[in-house]
Design a protein around this motif. Structure first.
Motif, mmCIF file in Angstrom:
data_model
loop_
_atom_site.group_PDB
_atom_site.id
_atom_site.type_symbol
_atom_site.label_atom_id
_atom_site.label_comp_id
_atom_site.label_asym_id
_atom_site.label_seq_id
_atom_site.Cartn_x
_atom_site.Cartn_y
_atom_site.Cartn_z
ATOM 1 N N TYR A 121 54.087 36.889 33.606
ATOM 2 C CA TYR A 121 52.651 36.969 33.834
ATOM 3 C C TYR A 121 51.948 37.387 32.545
ATOM 4 O O TYR A 121 52.465 38.212 31.780
ATOM 5 N N PRO A 140 53.866 41.695 37.934
ATOM 6 C CA PRO A 140 52.410 41.717 37.736
ATOM 7 C C PRO A 140 51.783 43.078 37.993
ATOM 8 O O PRO A 140 50.795 43.442 37.343
ATOM 9 N N MET A 173 38.830 40.389 34.880
ATOM 10 C CA MET A 173 40.289 40.420 34.819
ATOM 11 C C MET A 173 40.798 39.012 35.043
ATOM 12 O O MET A 173 40.302 38.301 35.921
ATOM 13 N N LEU A 199 48.280 38.893 31.229
ATOM 14 C CA LEU A 199 47.063 39.579 31.667
ATOM 15 C C LEU A 199 46.047 39.604 30.543
ATOM 16 O O LEU A 199 46.373 39.964 29.408
ATOM 17 N N SER A 240 49.180 48.142 31.287
ATOM 18 C CA SER A 240 48.090 47.715 30.410
ATOM 19 C C SER A 240 46.906 48.663 30.492
ATOM 20 O O SER A 240 46.294 49.010 29.473
ATOM 21 N N LEU A 257 44.584 37.055 35.350
ATOM 22 C CA LEU A 257 46.040 37.140 35.405
ATOM 23 C C LEU A 257 46.599 35.734 35.553
ATOM 24 O O LEU A 257 46.246 35.014 36.492
ATOM 25 N N ILE A 286 49.811 45.283 35.077
ATOM 26 C CA ILE A 286 48.430 45.773 35.141
ATOM 27 C C ILE A 286 48.395 47.282 34.929
ATOM 28 O O ILE A 286 47.569 47.799 34.163
#
Length: 737
Positions: free
Chosen positions: A104, A155, A78, A106, A162, A80, A159
């Motif tokens: 942000y 953020p 991951m 990702l 997503s 970010l 996440i």
């Protein structure tokens, strides 16, 4: 380019971008020749702060922060990025909250068909995509859905959204919101591992349960960890010294318990496993007993010479480690199994094995299992379709058996941080979120807390992160206990019999054995995401969560007591400097994401903030903050309760049980009735002990379950307290004005 900002420069011509959903996209690449292992450049990444999660050794992830591609480790799962719309990020040591011009980006390496992907950086700031099948016969020359890319202003929402998009597009895993949550999570537990390791016995378990009971804090779930199974080290000859490494190749001989748990070898402590579980449930009030086993049966798999196990067609297979396995920290278990091999279950027989094992355990009274050593499968895919394929086959077989034999999805997954497992997790709903607690490793304690919090950014969208056991009488028990109280996780210890700190335990556990579990996975606050809480010498780690009517922020000084593996300390930071002086930081209601949802639509923005250790109560607006100063391995927990205004000018906010780390977890509901007689605030709460609330005025009386009770009101800070007596059932508190 994302939202007008260039994220990657000098992107090679063979990189492919494909639209995904809702503005997100996939990155991929093509090659001129097929291979089972590709490394593609995606371009140059620099000048953006990032936090990434990477596999530091085969079983476990840890975080890393930085601001250039060269700092991104191999096996990153991951990434970010913090992006300023008008300027590049500033000094990475700042702890001021971001202004509105921040967004942000990702990047999530995914599973692309039978290929697993990861990211890595180079010394020239290239961001590379690594694509591997783990089987020399599974080849490709193109990958179109390898890295999922999305952007957003929050953020945590980014996440979550997503992962949900990937869930729909890939169909190979499920988001935590769709999974059945195991019931053990809301009860205090005990695991036998650090208490006994593999020397666990029925007598030892009974001694431990007895000592908990005598201290007035009995576990309601028990994990009988490694040491109960019938195994053999086929490389160890009798009367010969142990050959180092062969202990990891020990193999399973039978699905039934070993002689320690049978009458012949238990010193009359039990007849068999079934009788033993029945006795300890009845005598000690256990609700759930979980049994440990490895995904391959045992560390070294199944014995190929066992008559009892031959129907599962075990074959000796030798591990093939990927460049990622050996590129970061090598693992002694895997290195040993590479030499001695694993008795791998025939994938066609995996369900039969799990079903036979689990049905036997269920018939013996066990309620669930902890399934360990899961990432081992990534090394065994050669000739079997590759690492993704074999992992998924075993995961599906395990899920099917759990569903058939344990009604409440009672599974704790462990050593399963690779994306093969994460993105094959259809049903398993809780998993260990970091390497073990390691009671004998003083430099691991701060790393453990920080790792779980950061790993939960990703894992918390797939499973309920399990923070692992700890020891209640350990020198860092307060630190670990506080973290678990706000982690939204199971709370369990691994104390040796008679070696407990009940003062610590009673801050976590109610008298009936239940816990005050927060609603989400505990994660770093937004202003901590791109700071190193372990090694930069300046930053405190703040972890946020929410209860039904309040937020909670735990603040931890993780500096100066350990170092991240594979990372050198900055030249201007020394361990001795950071251990000799406390660090200061600030805590604000804004640290709690989604606090507005808890507060309701008529919230003015004011909060009552209660500091657990200092016992202080402050009234602050959501834009204000309080200073906190902590020494190394010290912590403070702040319950942040939105203030409601009743009857035009009465301000009120429930805090909860003031002697519990997560005070606000005790508050279930609140409402107010206003009539000609005055104002009555009713609170639904559970548990016992000192209950507190903020009140702008002194009430005329307080009642608990309609019985008037004494109360104390401090006009200086507005703290209203009363004692809740009796059982841990729900109580109605009425505050009358």
């Amino acid at each position: 380019m994302v939202r007008g900002r260039v994220v990657l420069t000098r992107v090679p011509a063979n990189v492919v971008i494909s639209p995904a959903s809702g503005g997100s996209a996939f990155l991929g690449a093509t090659s001129t020749s097929p291979s089972s292992h590709h490394v593609f450049s995606l371009g140059i990444l620099e000048e953006y702060k990032f936090v990434c999660l990477f596999i530091v050794k085969i079983w476990w992830m840890i975080p890393r922060v930085g601001k250039s591609g060269s700092e991104i480790p191999m096996e990153t799962q991951m990434l970010l990025l913090e992006v300023k719309e008008e300027s590049v990020p500033g000094d990475e040591t700042t702890s001021e909250p971001d202004t509105g011009n921040t967004f942000y980006v990702l990047l999530l390496p995914t599973l692309d068909g039978p290929f697993r992907t990861s990211l890595q950086g180079t010394s020239s700031n290239e961001l590379q995509l690594c694509l591997e099948s783990g089987d020399p016969y599974v080849l490709t020359s193109q990958a179109f859905e390898s890295v999922f890319v999305n952007s957003g202003d929050n953020p945590f929402e980014l996440i979550k959204d997503s992962v949900k998009i990937l869930e729909k597009l890939k169909g190979t895993f499920s988001h935590i919101e769709t999974k059945k949550i195991p019931a053990h999570l809301d009860w205090f537990g005990w695991c036998t591992w650090d208490a006994f390791y593999t020397e666990v016995t029925p007598k030892g378990i009974k001694d431990g349960l007895q000592s908990f009971q005598e201290g007035g804090c009995s576990p309601k779930f028990l994990i009988i960890d490694d040491g109960w199974q019938e195994t053999v080290n086929e490389f160890h000859k009798e009367d010969q010294p142990l050959v180092e490494g062969t202990q990891f190749a020990t193999r399973l001989v039978d699905i039934k318990e070993n002689s320690k748990f049978k009458a012949s070898g238990s010193d009359n402590s039990c007849v068999d496993l079934k009788e033993f579980i029945k006795v300890i449930k009845e005598k000690y009030g256990l609700k759930y007993v979980y049994m440990w086993h490895a995904l391959a049966g045992y560390w070294g798999g199944l014995s190929t010479s066992s008559e009892a196990l031959k129907k599962y067609n075990p074959k000796i297979a030798y591990l093939v480690q990927s460049p990622g396995n050996v590129g970061n920290i090598r693992d002694i278990v895997v290195d040993s199994l590479e030499k001695y091999g694993v008795g791998i279950i025939d994938p066609e027989k995996a369900y039969d094995f799990y079903n036979d094992l689990h049905s036997y355990l269920a018939s013996s009274g066990a309620d669930g299992v902890k399934v360990d050593v899961q990432n081992l499968m990534e090394t065994l895919g050669s000739g079997l379709g590759g690492r993704v394929s074999i992992t998924r086959r075993y995961q599906q077989a395990l899920d099917e058996s759990i569903a058939r034999n344990f009604k409440d999805n009672n599974l704790i997954a462990c050593m399963c941080h690779n994306s093969d497992s994460i993105y094959s997790s259809k049903k398993s709903a809780t998993a260990r979120a970091s390497e073990d607690f390691m009671p004998n490793e003083p430099t691991f304690q701060t790393l453990h807390i920080a790792s779980v919090a950061f790993n939960s950014l990703l894992l918390g969208e797939i499973v309920v992160p399990d923070w692992d056991m700890f020891l209640s009488n350990h020198s860092t028990a307060d630190f670990h206990g506080a973290a678990r109280a706000i982690g939204g996780c199971a709370v369990y210890v691994s104390d040796k019999p008679g070696r407990h700190d009940f003062d610590i335990l009673k801050k976590l556990v109610l008298p009936d054995g239940s816990i005050l579990r927060a609603r989400y996975a505990g994660r770093p606050t937004r202003d901590c995401l791109f700071q190193d809480p372990v090694m930069n010498g300046t930053s405190l780690l703040k972890i946020w969560n929410v209860n039904k009517l309040s937020g909670v922020v735990g603040v931890f000084n993780c500096q100066g007591a350990g170092s991240w593996p594979l990372k050198q300390a900055a030249k201007d930071v020394t361990i001795s400097e950071s251990t000799t002086k406390p660090l200061s930081g600030r805590v604000s209601p804004l640290d709690v994401e989604f606090l507005e949802e808890v507060a309701g639509g008529d919230w003015s923005g004011d909060c009552a903030v209660y500091a657990f250790n200092s016992g202080s109560l402050s009234k602050v607006s959501k834009n204000e903050s309080l200073e906190v100063s902590l020494g190394v391995l010290k912590c403070e927990i702040f319950t942040i309760s939105p203030i409601k205004v009743f009857n035009q000018n009465l301000q009120f906010a429930p805090i909860g049980l003031l002697e519990m780390y997560n005070s606000g977890g005790a508050v279930e509901a609140l409402n107010c009735v206003v009539d000609v007689k005055g104002c009555s605030i009713k609170i639904k709460a559970r548990g016992g002990g000192r209950f507190g609330a903020y009140s702008s005025a002194k009430p005329s009386c307080c009642k608990v379950d309609k019985k008037e009770e004494e109360f104390i009101y401090n006009a200086e800070d507005g703290l209203l307290t009363m004692e809740l007596e009796g059982e841990c059932s729900f109580k109605e508190i009425e505050v009358v004005y």
